[in-house]
Design an enzyme around this catalytic site. Structure first.
Site, mmCIF file in Angstrom:
data_model
loop_
_atom_site.group_PDB
_atom_site.id
_atom_site.type_symbol
_atom_site.label_atom_id
_atom_site.label_comp_id
_atom_site.label_asym_id
_atom_site.label_seq_id
_atom_site.Cartn_x
_atom_site.Cartn_y
_atom_site.Cartn_z
ATOM 1 N N PRO A 131 0.845 -1.195 0.000
ATOM 2 C CA PRO A 131 0.000 0.000 0.000
ATOM 3 C C PRO A 131 0.881 1.245 0.000
ATOM 4 C CG PRO A 131 0.056 -1.001 2.182
ATOM 5 C CD PRO A 131 0.786 -1.932 1.269
ATOM 6 N N CYS A 167 3.708 3.237 9.084
ATOM 7 C CA CYS A 167 4.009 4.516 8.425
ATOM 8 C C CYS A 167 4.923 5.351 9.303
ATOM 9 C CB CYS A 167 2.724 5.282 8.126
ATOM 10 S SG CYS A 167 3.010 6.875 7.319
#
Length: 332
Positions: free
Chosen positions: A17, A101
């Site tokens: 992703p 992240c």
């Protein structure tokens, strides 16, 4: 074996992703070129539960790209559970939790890799999301916040205990971001403490990297991120290498340019012409890499805002290249 839910793939190749990269158009291109499983851009849980239209559009999946996972992120357990239910309505094959992240704004809010600061809280979040949906829930995370706080073995066990179906490990710390070489040595250590499938992510840029990663770590899957941008053939090449022991050396000029145009054309439907063309510019370097006079063509492409003009330029360039390499075959 990367096996859970309706996923059952030996030496699976996954498309990571990536924000502003893995929209439907890019996912479909990568699936056509050999990716076994693809993921959406990461989706903000707060935006979903507040019915933000732009955020919700990121959830859209189509049957042609399956199997596909929707990745969500956030710091609030209740919001993540609600967001997972909303994502489930789009009927993906799995829900993935972003716990990796490294961007400062995300981490400072307690989301993404910020969850590594509190493994118990992360476990509670994963458990809450697992209970909220009927789909398999997976997690993508990192080694730890920095070299002095690597806690992936504890985190992995807690993620498994929470009911996660699989774990993807980006083999860097949060403080590393994308810098340095990913430390793949943690994959076999993680596999020793958990039984769910483990995917390797980090420092995968070539088919040879994929092969080495499987051989050295016994990972159940390899996830490719930046290595696929502009080079979606990495999936096809990696499969050739894994199955046949070699990669086709043929440089198919027509295939690369027409795939570039197809990718852009698919983007028009997702984003509209102007936005699609502006955001697509990052792909030209990869698609045209190594071609004669490519830098001049890229400069021209940067000034165009009309698909037909881009198509005409690239098809004319294709004809030019075919003629050029016919006369100079040693330069290809």
């Amino acid at each position: 074996m990367f096996s859970f839910g309706n996923i059952n793939i030996d030496r699976a190749l996954l498309l990571a992703p990536m924000e502003d990269v893995t929209d439907i158009s890019f996912r479909m291109i990568c699936r056509e070129l050999g990716a076994d499983l693809v993921y959406t851009e990461f989706v903000n849980s707060e935006g979903l539960i507040r019915s933000n239209e732009k955020t919700h559009k990121k959830l859209r999946v189509v049957n042609e790209e399956r199997p596909v996972g929707i990745q969500i992120y956030g710091s609030n357990i209740e919001s993540m559970a609600k967001a997972a239910k909303i994502a489930e309505e789009e009927q993906p094959d799995l829900i993935d939790i972003n716990a990796g992240c490294w961007i400062k704004g995300v981490v400072n809010c307690g989301a993404g890799a910020g969850l590594l600061k509190d493994p118990v809280y992360m476990q509670n979040m994963v458990e809450s999301v697992v209970k909220a949906v009927s789909l398999p829930v997976t997690v993508k995370t990192r080694l730890g916040m920095d070299a002095n706080s690597i806690n992936i073995l504890e985190v992995a066990k807690r993620i498994e205990d929470a009911g996660a179906a699989a774990l993807t490990l980006h083999c860097r710390t949060r403080s590393q971001g994308h810098s340095g070489i990913a430390d793949w040595s943690w994959i076999p250590r993680v596999k020793e403490v958990i039984k769910i499938p483990v995917a390797l992510n980090g420092s995968i840029f070539t088919a040879e990297d994929v092969k080495t990663a499987f051989e050295e770590t016994n990972a159940d899957a390899v996830m490719i991120a930046r290595g696929a941008i502009g080079n979606p053939w990495i999936f096809k090449e990696a499969k050739e290498l894994l199955l046949d022991g070699k990669v086709s050396v043929e440089v198919n000029i027509e295939r690369r340019i027409k795939t570039c145009l197809k990718h852009l054309y698919l983007s028009l439907d997702v984003k509209g012409e102007r936005r699609a063309i502006l955001e697509f510019r990052k792909y030209y370097t990869g698609y045209l890499k190594g071609f004669y006079n490519a830098s001049s063509i890229r400069m021209q492409l940067m000034s165009l805002l009309d698909y037909k003009a881009i198509e005409d330029l690239l098809l004319n360039y294709l004809n030019y290249l075919l003629a050029y390499y016919a006369e100079h075959p040693q330069t290809i």
